[in-house]
Write a protein that holds these residues in place. Structure first.
Motif, PDB file in Angstrom:
ATOM      1  N   ASN A   1      28.904  -8.651  13.094  1.00  0.00           N
ATOM      2  CA  ASN A   1      27.672  -8.422  13.855  1.00  0.00           C
ATOM      3  C   ASN A   1      26.435  -8.986  13.178  1.00  0.00           C
ATOM      4  O   ASN A   1      25.317  -8.768  13.656  1.00  0.00           O
ATOM      5  N   ALA A   2      26.611  -9.709  12.097  1.00  0.00           N
ATOM      6  CA  ALA A   2      25.470 -10.304  11.394  1.00  0.00           C
ATOM      7  C   ALA A   2      24.790 -11.331  12.291  1.00  0.00           C
ATOM      8  O   ALA A   2      25.460 -12.109  12.976  1.00  0.00           O
ATOM      9  N   ARG A   3      23.468 -11.326  12.289  1.00  0.00           N
ATOM     10  CA  ARG A   3      22.708 -12.253  13.123  1.00  0.00           C
ATOM     11  C   ARG A   3      21.984 -13.321  12.296  1.00  0.00           C
ATOM     12  O   ARG A   3      21.456 -14.268  12.845  1.00  0.00           O
ATOM     13  N   THR A   4      21.987 -13.150  10.985  1.00  0.00           N
ATOM     14  CA  THR A   4      21.388 -14.167  10.115  1.00  0.00           C
ATOM     15  C   THR A   4      22.415 -14.577   9.069  1.00  0.00           C
ATOM     16  O   THR A   4      23.354 -13.823   8.780  1.00  0.00           O
ATOM     17  N   LYS A   5      22.208 -15.756   8.513  1.00  0.00           N
ATOM     18  CA  LYS A   5      23.116 -16.241   7.474  1.00  0.00           C
ATOM     19  C   LYS A   5      23.096 -15.295   6.274  1.00  0.00           C
ATOM     20  O   LYS A   5      24.139 -15.002   5.697  1.00  0.00           O
TER      21      LYS A   5
ATOM     22  N   ASP B   1      22.506 -12.053   6.180  1.00  0.00           N
ATOM     23  CA  ASP B   1      23.253 -10.830   6.472  1.00  0.00           C
ATOM     24  C   ASP B   1      24.760 -11.084   6.464  1.00  0.00           C
ATOM     25  O   ASP B   1      25.545 -10.268   5.979  1.00  0.00           O
ATOM     26  N   TYR B   2      25.152 -12.244   7.011  1.00  0.00           N
ATOM     27  CA  TYR B   2      26.567 -12.602   7.043  1.00  0.00           C
ATOM     28  C   TYR B   2      27.116 -12.757   5.618  1.00  0.00           C
ATOM     29  O   TYR B   2      28.148 -12.176   5.264  1.00  0.00           O
TER      30      TYR B   2
END
Length: 161
Positions: free
Chosen positions: A137-141, A143-144
Protein backbone atom coordinates in the motif's frame (compact mmCIF):
# COMPACT_ATOMS: atom_id res chain seq x y z
CA UNK A 1 43.24 -28.97 14.06
CA UNK A 2 40.39 -29.66 11.70
CA UNK A 3 40.46 -26.22 10.12
CA UNK A 4 36.84 -25.73 11.18
CA UNK A 5 35.82 -22.68 13.17
CA UNK A 6 34.10 -24.10 16.25
CA UNK A 7 32.83 -20.73 17.54
CA UNK A 8 29.48 -21.08 15.77
CA UNK A 9 28.97 -24.64 17.00
CA UNK A 10 29.85 -23.57 20.54
CA UNK A 11 27.40 -20.66 20.32
CA UNK A 12 24.65 -23.03 19.11
CA UNK A 13 25.42 -25.41 21.95
CA UNK A 14 25.22 -22.58 24.49
CA UNK A 15 21.86 -21.44 23.10
CA UNK A 16 20.48 -24.96 23.35
CA UNK A 17 21.84 -25.27 26.89
CA UNK A 18 20.21 -21.99 27.93
CA UNK A 19 16.90 -23.32 26.56
CA UNK A 20 17.11 -26.39 28.82
CA UNK A 21 18.75 -28.88 26.46
CA UNK A 22 21.56 -31.06 27.79
CA UNK A 23 23.95 -33.75 26.60
CA UNK A 24 23.84 -37.13 28.27
CA UNK A 25 25.84 -40.14 27.09
CA UNK A 26 26.77 -38.22 23.95
CA UNK A 27 23.15 -37.46 22.96
CA UNK A 28 21.43 -34.08 23.00
CA UNK A 29 18.25 -34.26 25.07
CA UNK A 30 15.42 -31.73 25.01
CA UNK A 31 14.17 -30.17 28.27
CA UNK A 32 11.82 -33.16 28.76
CA UNK A 33 14.70 -35.64 28.40
CA UNK A 34 13.82 -36.82 24.87
CA UNK A 35 16.58 -37.27 22.28
CA UNK A 36 16.79 -34.24 20.00
CA UNK A 37 17.07 -34.77 16.28
CA UNK A 38 15.44 -34.16 12.93
CA UNK A 39 15.34 -35.40 9.35
CA UNK A 40 16.68 -33.59 6.30
CA UNK A 41 14.97 -34.32 2.98
CA UNK A 42 17.17 -34.23 -0.11
CA UNK A 43 16.45 -34.68 -3.81
CA UNK A 44 19.93 -34.69 -5.36
CA UNK A 45 23.47 -35.85 -4.67
CA UNK A 46 24.57 -32.25 -4.10
CA UNK A 47 21.86 -31.75 -1.46
CA UNK A 48 22.78 -35.08 0.10
CA UNK A 49 26.44 -34.01 0.37
CA UNK A 50 25.43 -30.76 2.08
CA UNK A 51 23.11 -32.63 4.44
CA UNK A 52 25.90 -35.04 5.33
CA UNK A 53 28.20 -32.15 6.28
CA UNK A 54 25.46 -30.70 8.47
CA UNK A 55 24.85 -34.16 9.96
CA UNK A 56 28.53 -34.67 10.85
CA UNK A 57 28.76 -31.22 12.39
CA UNK A 58 25.68 -31.60 14.58
CA UNK A 59 26.76 -35.07 15.71
CA UNK A 60 29.59 -33.31 17.55
CA UNK A 61 27.06 -31.83 19.97
CA UNK A 62 24.88 -34.93 20.14
CA UNK A 63 22.12 -33.97 17.71
CA UNK A 64 20.80 -36.92 15.68
CA UNK A 65 20.27 -35.91 12.05
CA UNK A 66 18.71 -38.34 9.60
CA UNK A 67 18.91 -37.89 5.84
CA UNK A 68 16.19 -39.11 3.49
CA UNK A 69 16.65 -38.94 -0.28
CA UNK A 70 13.45 -38.59 -2.27
CA UNK A 71 12.69 -38.01 -5.92
CA UNK A 72 11.37 -34.65 -7.13
CA UNK A 73 7.70 -35.67 -7.05
CA UNK A 74 7.96 -36.98 -3.50
CA UNK A 75 9.71 -33.82 -2.31
CA UNK A 76 7.08 -31.65 -3.98
CA UNK A 77 4.27 -33.65 -2.40
CA UNK A 78 5.87 -33.37 1.04
CA UNK A 79 6.37 -29.62 0.58
CA UNK A 80 2.73 -29.11 -0.40
CA UNK A 81 1.59 -30.95 2.75
CA UNK A 82 4.25 -29.33 5.00
CA UNK A 83 5.40 -32.87 5.77
CA UNK A 84 9.08 -32.17 6.44
CA UNK A 85 11.42 -30.94 9.13
CA UNK A 86 14.36 -29.60 7.09
CA UNK A 87 14.89 -29.08 3.36
CA UNK A 88 18.15 -28.27 1.61
CA UNK A 89 18.21 -25.99 -1.37
CA UNK A 90 17.14 -22.54 -2.39
CA UNK A 91 15.13 -23.19 -5.53
CA UNK A 92 11.87 -21.33 -5.31
CA UNK A 93 13.23 -18.61 -3.02
CA UNK A 94 14.55 -16.30 -5.69
CA UNK A 95 13.20 -12.81 -5.37
CA UNK A 96 12.90 -9.75 -7.54
CA UNK A 97 14.53 -6.42 -6.77
CA UNK A 98 10.99 -5.04 -6.51
CA UNK A 99 8.99 -7.36 -4.20
CA UNK A 100 5.23 -7.31 -4.55
CA UNK A 101 2.08 -9.30 -3.86
CA UNK A 102 3.96 -12.63 -4.19
CA UNK A 103 5.23 -11.95 -0.67
CA UNK A 104 1.74 -12.76 0.66
CA UNK A 105 2.12 -16.33 -0.61
CA UNK A 106 5.67 -16.72 0.65
CA UNK A 107 5.46 -15.16 4.10
CA UNK A 108 1.84 -14.26 4.89
CA UNK A 109 -0.12 -15.84 7.74
CA UNK A 110 -2.96 -16.95 5.46
CA UNK A 111 -0.49 -18.82 3.24
CA UNK A 112 0.97 -20.57 6.31
CA UNK A 113 -2.39 -22.30 6.75
CA UNK A 114 -2.89 -23.07 3.05
CA UNK A 115 -1.70 -26.44 1.82
CA UNK A 116 0.42 -26.09 -1.30
CA UNK A 117 1.43 -22.47 -0.66
CA UNK A 118 5.01 -21.25 -0.95
CA UNK A 119 5.14 -20.37 2.75
CA UNK A 120 7.26 -23.45 3.47
CA UNK A 121 8.62 -21.98 6.69
CA UNK A 122 5.08 -21.63 8.07
CA UNK A 123 5.58 -17.94 8.87
CA UNK A 124 2.47 -16.64 10.64
CA UNK A 125 3.55 -13.36 12.19
CA UNK A 126 1.29 -10.29 12.45
CA UNK A 127 4.36 -8.03 12.13
CA UNK A 128 5.31 -9.71 8.84
CA UNK A 129 1.72 -9.37 7.60
CA UNK A 130 1.77 -5.65 8.53
CA UNK A 131 5.08 -5.11 6.72
CA UNK A 132 3.74 -6.80 3.58
CA UNK A 133 0.57 -4.70 3.80
CA UNK A 134 2.62 -1.51 4.20
CA UNK A 135 4.76 -2.51 1.22
CA UNK A 136 1.75 -3.22 -1.00
CA UNK A 137 0.00 0.00 0.00
CA UNK A 138 3.01 2.32 -0.16
CA UNK A 139 2.36 5.38 -2.31
CA UNK A 140 5.89 6.80 -2.36
CA UNK A 141 9.24 5.24 -3.13
CA UNK A 142 10.46 6.12 0.36
CA UNK A 143 7.53 4.37 2.03
CA UNK A 144 7.95 1.34 -0.23
CA UNK A 145 11.69 1.03 0.47
CA UNK A 146 11.11 1.45 4.21
CA UNK A 147 8.43 -1.28 4.22
CA UNK A 148 10.62 -3.68 2.22
CA UNK A 149 13.50 -3.09 4.63
CA UNK A 150 11.24 -3.79 7.60
CA UNK A 151 10.02 -7.01 5.97
CA UNK A 152 13.62 -8.03 5.24
CA UNK A 153 14.67 -7.43 8.85
CA UNK A 154 11.69 -9.36 10.21
CA UNK A 155 12.44 -12.34 7.98
CA UNK A 156 16.14 -12.30 8.84
CA UNK A 157 15.48 -12.02 12.58
CA UNK A 158 12.96 -14.88 12.40
CA UNK A 159 15.62 -17.28 11.07
CA UNK A 160 13.06 -18.84 8.72
CA UNK A 161 15.50 -19.68 5.96
Amino acid sequence: GSGQDRKVLKAAFELLKSAGFRVQDGRMLDPQGNPFGFEILTSSQDEERLAAIYQRTLEKIGIDVGIRSLDGDQIQSRKQRYDFEVLIGTSGFNNSLSPGSEQLGRWGSVAAKTEGSFNLAGVADPAVDAAIDAMLNARTKEDYVAAVRVLDRLLISGYYI
